[in-house]
Design a protein around this motif. Structure first.
Motif, PDB file in Angstrom:
ATOM      1  N   TYR A  93     -13.501  12.233  -3.257  1.00 36.18           N
ATOM      2  CA  TYR A  93     -14.950  12.237  -3.509  1.00 36.18           C
ATOM      3  C   TYR A  93     -15.667  11.409  -2.435  1.00 36.18           C
ATOM      4  N   PRO A  94     -16.771  11.946  -1.885  1.00 29.47           N
ATOM      5  CA  PRO A  94     -17.441  11.256  -0.774  1.00 29.47           C
ATOM      6  C   PRO A  94     -17.954   9.866  -1.143  1.00 29.47           C
ATOM      7  N   GLY A  95     -17.898   8.960  -0.179  1.00 26.45           N
ATOM      8  CA  GLY A  95     -18.481   7.631  -0.345  1.00 26.45           C
ATOM      9  C   GLY A  95     -17.583   6.641  -1.066  1.00 26.45           C
ATOM     10  N   LEU A  96     -16.414   7.073  -1.513  1.00 25.67           N
ATOM     11  CA  LEU A  96     -15.524   6.134  -2.203  1.00 25.67           C
ATOM     12  C   LEU A  96     -14.440   5.618  -1.256  1.00 25.67           C
ATOM     13  N   VAL A  97     -13.833   4.513  -1.670  1.00 30.55           N
ATOM     14  CA  VAL A  97     -12.790   3.867  -0.876  1.00 30.55           C
ATOM     15  C   VAL A  97     -11.430   4.357  -1.400  1.00 30.55           C
ATOM     16  N   ASP A  98     -10.441   4.473  -0.520  1.00 29.60           N
ATOM     17  CA  ASP A  98      -9.109   4.932  -0.937  1.00 29.60           C
ATOM     18  C   ASP A  98      -8.452   3.936  -1.892  1.00 29.60           C
ATOM     19  N   ILE A  99      -7.895   4.478  -2.972  1.00 27.75           N
ATOM     20  CA  ILE A  99      -7.188   3.643  -3.947  1.00 27.75           C
ATOM     21  C   ILE A  99      -5.735   4.100  -3.996  1.00 27.75           C
ATOM     22  N   ASP A 100      -4.834   3.138  -4.004  1.00 30.74           N
ATOM     23  CA  ASP A 100      -3.406   3.437  -4.051  1.00 30.74           C
ATOM     24  C   ASP A 100      -3.019   3.798  -5.498  1.00 30.74           C
ATOM     25  N   PRO A 101      -2.475   5.014  -5.710  1.00 31.70           N
ATOM     26  CA  PRO A 101      -2.183   5.446  -7.077  1.00 31.70           C
ATOM     27  C   PRO A 101      -0.942   4.781  -7.683  1.00 31.70           C
ATOM     28  N   VAL A 102      -0.160   4.109  -6.870  1.00 35.00           N
ATOM     29  CA  VAL A 102       1.038   3.440  -7.388  1.00 35.00           C
ATOM     30  C   VAL A 102       0.658   2.092  -7.997  1.00 35.00           C
ATOM     31  N   TYR A 103      -0.179   1.358  -7.278  1.00 33.70           N
ATOM     32  CA  TYR A 103      -0.558   0.002  -7.719  1.00 33.70           C
ATOM     33  C   TYR A 103      -1.925  -0.025  -8.402  1.00 33.70           C
ATOM     34  N   CYS A 104      -2.684   1.070  -8.268  1.00 37.65           N
ATOM     35  CA  CYS A 104      -4.077   1.116  -8.702  1.00 37.65           C
ATOM     36  C   CYS A 104      -4.868  -0.060  -8.141  1.00 37.65           C
ATOM     37  N   MET A 105      -4.809  -0.158  -6.822  1.00 36.21           N
ATOM     38  CA  MET A 105      -5.526  -1.191  -6.072  1.00 36.21           C
ATOM     39  C   MET A 105      -5.963  -0.570  -4.754  1.00 36.21           C
ATOM     40  N   PRO A 106      -6.874  -1.254  -4.018  1.00 34.41           N
ATOM     41  CA  PRO A 106      -7.315  -0.669  -2.743  1.00 34.41           C
ATOM     42  C   PRO A 106      -6.133  -0.338  -1.830  1.00 34.41           C
ATOM     43  N   ALA A 107      -6.142   0.883  -1.309  1.00 32.24           N
ATOM     44  CA  ALA A 107      -4.993   1.365  -0.539  1.00 32.24           C
ATOM     45  C   ALA A 107      -4.754   0.542   0.724  1.00 32.24           C
ATOM     46  N   ASP A 108      -5.834   0.137   1.400  1.00 33.70           N
ATOM     47  CA  ASP A 108      -5.679  -0.664   2.620  1.00 33.70           C
ATOM     48  C   ASP A 108      -4.931  -1.957   2.344  1.00 33.70           C
ATOM     49  N   LEU A 109      -5.293  -2.564   1.235  1.00 33.47           N
ATOM     50  CA  LEU A 109      -4.687  -3.845   0.874  1.00 33.47           C
ATOM     51  C   LEU A 109      -3.191  -3.677   0.609  1.00 33.47           C
ATOM     52  N   VAL A 110      -2.855  -2.637  -0.154  1.00 32.26           N
ATOM     53  CA  VAL A 110      -1.445  -2.387  -0.472  1.00 32.26           C
ATOM     54  C   VAL A 110      -0.669  -2.118   0.826  1.00 32.26           C
ATOM     55  N   ALA A 111      -1.286  -1.320   1.710  1.00 29.71           N
ATOM     56  CA  ALA A 111      -0.618  -1.004   2.976  1.00 29.71           C
ATOM     57  C   ALA A 111      -0.436  -2.266   3.810  1.00 29.71           C
TER      58      ALA A 111
END
Ligand SMILES: [Zn+2]
Lengths: 326, 264
Positions: free
Chosen positions: A292-310
């Motif tokens: 969905y436009p305008g949203l930030v990527d979320i990691d579906p494994v941790y349910c946290m911001p994907a950048d942070l998990v990466a």
């Protein structure tokens, strides 16, 4: 306002307002979920790109006021007994705010590991209720604080295997019927443990895809009603299995949007019901997975911001739909 | 242990009375809030703390009486909502933990009753699969014979409502890995008959694809080249139709078709 778009400023406002009215009866009724609610609110804000809408220092102070020094875990509220669910939420909040230095890692690790039962499942607290949700909480938390090597992985995976059903799904305990939320916790735990081989992936993805109903929403089990939160359990599981294309996102998106409260913000379980922070976060995070436009990527494994998990080196091999421009 | 610390002054019979009263009192609460975790957990806690008694000769007497009552409570709860997974989990817990549980065959009969009163009750189908596994393992039921009977039960359900996915998911479990060629062929024929009557039945088509693929991938040598070719063509045709009638899941049908074509 119209519900044809995600009303980001209104939802940010809604989440900010939740913490403000402490005389509210609902505030007291939900005390046992307070820490989870803070994490849900923060994650929703992160997904909308408004991480700082809630005061960081105040939040960290709140989290630490729920720390039980003697037991080594977090309660849901300052005067509550420690439990795995708020302990995971506390660790997630501190991680999102880059404040793991506040944690007594050896102590909290000991607390988490002490709750593993001989069967491999985890109890939520000393009272002994068991559930694969608690197993996931333990695995996620240990992974975030870099202590996963202390976990007996075979024993843990062994219990998840016992919860596997012929439909490919997983239940809350061994013998229980498959349920989308339990499917997510088991799938995500297996992803963290690099043991997705346990899953019969085609069967499970089929069962998950069949959760979508003609109105676009998802149910959690066969022949049940749709609910916004189930769309997250299903979408996150499918994205871990890299099978998000097996459902119709074009029909799901309007369903989630139609459950928005267009006056006061927030998302409900289904159109016309009262909004709450739980369905708000899982509605928004689900939309994020669908690009969905305008949203930030979320990691579906941790349910946290994907950048942070990466950035912590924890990203697994999941796949969301590409972010759209408009 | 908890009991002695919570009720330090009480005799075992008093403790038994407190806990039984508490279970009765909280039954009303449970009826009002049938999905609240802590109420169910509280019942577990009560059950586990029923003391030994009433006498040394009958140390399980109180326990048996209370647990039996709980089985009745859970039946009431499942009458009100036959899909309540808290109630089903509690039921499995009681049956697994009580000292003299009713025989597994009576649980099988319970699932039959539940299923016959509503074929869409997937929770009951699920429970049935678990009970059957126990009965087969213990040798109380002959696996082949009871599978035979269950195919009949499922057939009734399929004809009653061909759109009910619960039934088809269970049917797929009965087929299992598909090692029984005559059974696969028989089921394919019978589902085809149903499809002829209900030409838009998605679940008939889905299941036909599944079972035809099993014949192709596992029994090609047995059924012969010509049959394999026609099974493959049949699958591709069905998948094309499924794509059209079930657009939300079209990518899945396409992927299966691509897989079939690439291994042809
Ligand atoms: Zn919900």
């Amino acid at each position: 306002m119209s519900a044809s778009q995600l009303l980001i400023p209104l939802h940010v406002q809604y989440i900010k307002s939740l913490g403000e009215n402490k005389d509210d009866l609902v505030y007291h009724l939900t005390a046992h979920l307070r820490m989870n609610a803070v994490y849900w609110g923060l994650t929703a804000l992160c997904a909308m790109g408004h991480k700082d809408a809630l005061d960081r220092d105040e939040m960290i102070e709140y989290v630490m006021s729920c720390w039980d020094e003697e037991a080594g875990g977090f309660g849901a509220h300052p005067d509550h007994d420690p439990h795995l669910l708020p302990t995971l939420s506390a660790i997630q909040i501190l991680t999102i705010h880059d404040s793991q230095d506040k944690l007594n890692i050896p102590k909290v690790t000991k607390f988490i590991l002490s709750l593993q039962q001989p069967s491999g499942v985890f109890a939520g607290d000393q009272w002994g209720e068991i559930d694969t949700r608690f197993l996931y909480s333990a695995v996620n938390a240990l992974s975030l604080i870099g202590q996963l090597h202390l976990l007996d992985v075979e024993k843990t995976v062994g219990y998840i295997k016992k919860c596997k059903n012929f439909d490919g799904g997983f239940g809350a305990v061994a013998g229980a019927e498959s349920h989308a939320a339990q499917v997510w916790v088991c799938t995500a735990a297996l992803a963290i443990l690099d043991r997705l081989d346990v899953i019969d992936q085609d069967t499970l993805a089929w069962w998950l895809a069949e959760r979508q109903l003609p109105n676009g929403g998802f149910n959690g089990r066969p022949q049940k009603l749709e609910d916004v939160c189930y769309s997250y359990w299903v979408l996150s599981s499918l994205s871990i299995l890299r099978k998000l294309s097996w459902i119709d996102s074009e029909k799901l998106i309007p369903f989630v949007l139609s459950a928005q409260d267009t006056e006061n913000g927030g998302i409900a379980d289904r159109p016309g019901d009262l909004a709450d922070v739980f369905h708000t976060v899982f509605g928004i995070v689900g939309l994020s997975l669908l690009g969905y436009p305008g949203l930030v990527d979320i990691d579906p494994v941790y349910c946290m911001p994907a950048d942070l998990v990466a950035s912590k080196g924890l990203r697994k091999d999941w796949e969301a739909l590409p972010r759209r421009n408009s | 242990m908890f009991t002695t610390s919570l009720f330090p002054q009480s005799s075992p019979s008093k403790v038994n009375e407190y806990l039984s009263d508490d279970l009765s009192l909280t039954f009303g609460l449970l009826r009002e809030h049938p999905k609240v975790y802590w109420i169910w957990n509280h019942r577990r806690w009560c059950l586990e703390n029923i003391p030994d008694g009433p006498s040394e000769e009958d140390i399980d007497g109180w326990r048996n009486a209370t647990w039996k009552k709980e089985l009745f409570v859970v039946e009431k709860m499942l009458e009100a909502d036959a899909r309540n997974f808290h109630a089903w989990n509690y039921r499995r817990y009681i049956l697994a933990t009580m000292t003299s549980p009713p025989p597994p065959k009576s649980e099988l009969a319970y699932t039959t009753r539940k299923i016959e009163s509503n074929f869409s009750n997937f929770s009951a189908w699920h429970q049935r699969s678990k009970v059957l596994l126990t009965l087969w393992e213990s040798g109380e039921l002959d696996r082949a014979k009871s599978i035979e009977e269950d195919f009949e039960l499922v057939r009734n359900a399929m004809y009653t409502d061909p759109d009910d996915q619960s039934v088809w998911i269970y049917h797929a479990w009965l087929i299992g890995e598909g090692n029984d060629v005559p059974r696969l062929q028989f089921e394919i024929t019978s589902i085809q008959e149903l499809l002829d009557e209900q030409p838009d039945s998605k679940w008939c088509m889905e299941s036909l694809v599944r079972y035809k693929r099993l014949l192709v991938t596992k029994h090609a040598a047995t059924v012969g080249n010509e049959a394999v070719r026609s099974l493959v063509d049949g699958c591709l045709e069905l998948l094309e139709k499924l794509r059209a009638i079930d657009p939300p899941r079209r990518r899945r049908y396409e992927e299966i078709a691509e897989g079939i074509k690439s291994s042809r």
